[in-house]
Design an enzyme around this catalytic site. Structure first.
Site, PDB file in Angstrom:
ATOM      1  N   ASN A 154     -49.420  -0.697 -17.298  1.00  0.00           N
ATOM      2  CA  ASN A 154     -48.656  -1.922 -17.053  1.00  0.00           C
ATOM      3  C   ASN A 154     -49.407  -2.673 -15.968  1.00  0.00           C
ATOM      4  OD1 ASN A 154     -46.786  -3.948 -16.760  1.00  0.00           O
ATOM      5  ND2 ASN A 154     -45.299  -2.710 -15.662  1.00  0.00           N
ATOM      6  N   PRO A 155     -50.468  -3.396 -16.347  1.00  0.00           N
ATOM      7  CA  PRO A 155     -51.353  -4.006 -15.353  1.00  0.00           C
ATOM      8  C   PRO A 155     -50.777  -5.321 -14.832  1.00  0.00           C
ATOM      9  CG  PRO A 155     -52.080  -4.590 -17.541  1.00  0.00           C
ATOM     10  CD  PRO A 155     -50.890  -3.681 -17.725  1.00  0.00           C
ATOM     11  N   PHE A 197     -44.711  -2.293  -6.818  1.00  0.00           N
ATOM     12  CA  PHE A 197     -43.974  -2.980  -7.877  1.00  0.00           C
ATOM     13  C   PHE A 197     -42.742  -2.159  -8.262  1.00  0.00           C
ATOM     14  CE2 PHE A 197     -43.285  -4.151 -12.367  1.00  0.00           C
ATOM     15  CZ  PHE A 197     -43.281  -5.526 -12.270  1.00  0.00           C
TER      16      PHE A 197
END
Length: 296
Positions: A203-204, A104
């Site tokens: 920050n899942p 990400f």
């Protein structure tokens, strides 16, 4: 000045190349097309964006090889491949992190999450407080905390192989002596630290499975394991809450980034799990994107 910048009139000017690239990117739907055009050319020439801007003002021109390479990268960006995948790096607070397929790309809004966690670390009574980043991805959050709070000990957990490879590279490049990375499932992370942690941050993945991200850069290039969090998007958030309850000492902080419409549900979830004093925090664009709570 880089050797690829010349004053030979037969070559395309830097200003013209940037203008053409920005127009092409704008037609492809890239929002900040001028900025991306300048950053791509800076990458091609291995100079700073400021040097590219100065070259454009001076009327400098490009060597044909550099122009050809530039056109290739502009075409990739026009296909909506993330700028950070093309250049191989992403800025995050004071860091430059290596990123690419399988991890990400850190976003500016996550800097709000880091600041909240950092403030809690700096206010902790312990001379060496512990922070844990659950689902570290590129390592952005953990490495920012470790370098900005050097008195703290920071641990990061990641269970996706591709993301872990990028995180391992970034941990090695940054070289923070107080940061530890582990390849481990979030539910089993760091049992030796149970009850000792001052800050748990995450920050899942929080996009509901049926939702489709608007931006092509996210929809086509970010790894699904970093995006989707079950039917309501909160499956991993539930695990973060449970693991954080195990790790945190009384009065410790949990801080979770989420979608702008999920704050109320997450605060309700945390209260049901036994956390107290849930609070909402706005990101840089004044959206509800971070929820915090205190360990009972």
């Amino acid at each position: 000045m880089d050797a690829d910048l010349t004053h030979t009139s037969q070559h395309k000017t830097v200003a013209g190349a940037i203008s053409d690239a920005a127009e092409h990117l704008a037609r492809a739907g890239v929002l900040d097309s001028r900025r991306d055009a300048e950053l791509l050319l800076a990458h091609v020439l291995a100079v700073s964006p400021g040097a590219v801007q100065a070259a454009a003002v001076r009327g400098d021109t490009l060597e044909e090889a550099s122009d050809a390479h530039y056109q290739e990268l502009v075409a990739r960006r026009a296909s909506r491949e993330p700028l950070q995948h093309i250049t191989g790096s992403a800025p995050f607070r004071h860091l430059e992190l290596r990123v690419g397929p399988g991890v990400f790309v850190p976003r500016p809004e996550t800097e709000t999450l880091v600041q909240i966690a950092l403030d809690a670390l700096l206010a902790a009574a312990s001379p060496s407080p512990i922070a844990i980043d659950l689902g570290t991805g590129s390592g952005a959050i953990a490495l920012a905390l470790a370098t900005e709070a050097p008195h703290a000990r920071v641990f990061a957990a990641e269970n996706a192989v591709d993301a872990f490879v990028w995180a391992k590279e970034n941990f090695a490049r940054v070289g923070a002596h107080n940061a530890t990375l582990a390849f481990i499932d979030l539910a089993r992370a760091f049992p030796d630290l149970d009850g000792k942690v001052s800050v748990v941050v995450s920050n899942p993945p929080y996009v509901p499975d049926a939702a489709v991200p608007r931006d092509p850069e996210v929809r086509w290039f970010d790894p699904p394991t970093a995006l989707y969090g079950g039917e309501d998007g909160l499956d991993v958030v539930r695990q973060v809450s449970a693991t954080a309850l195990r790790l945190a000492h009384p009065g410790a902080l949990v801080a979770i980034e989420h979608g702008e419409s999920q704050g109320a549900a997450i605060r309700e979830l945390l209260v049901a799990d036994g956390w107290r004093a849930p609070a909402t925090h706005m990101d840089l664009t004044r959206r509800d994107r971070v929820t915090t709570a205190l360990h009972p």
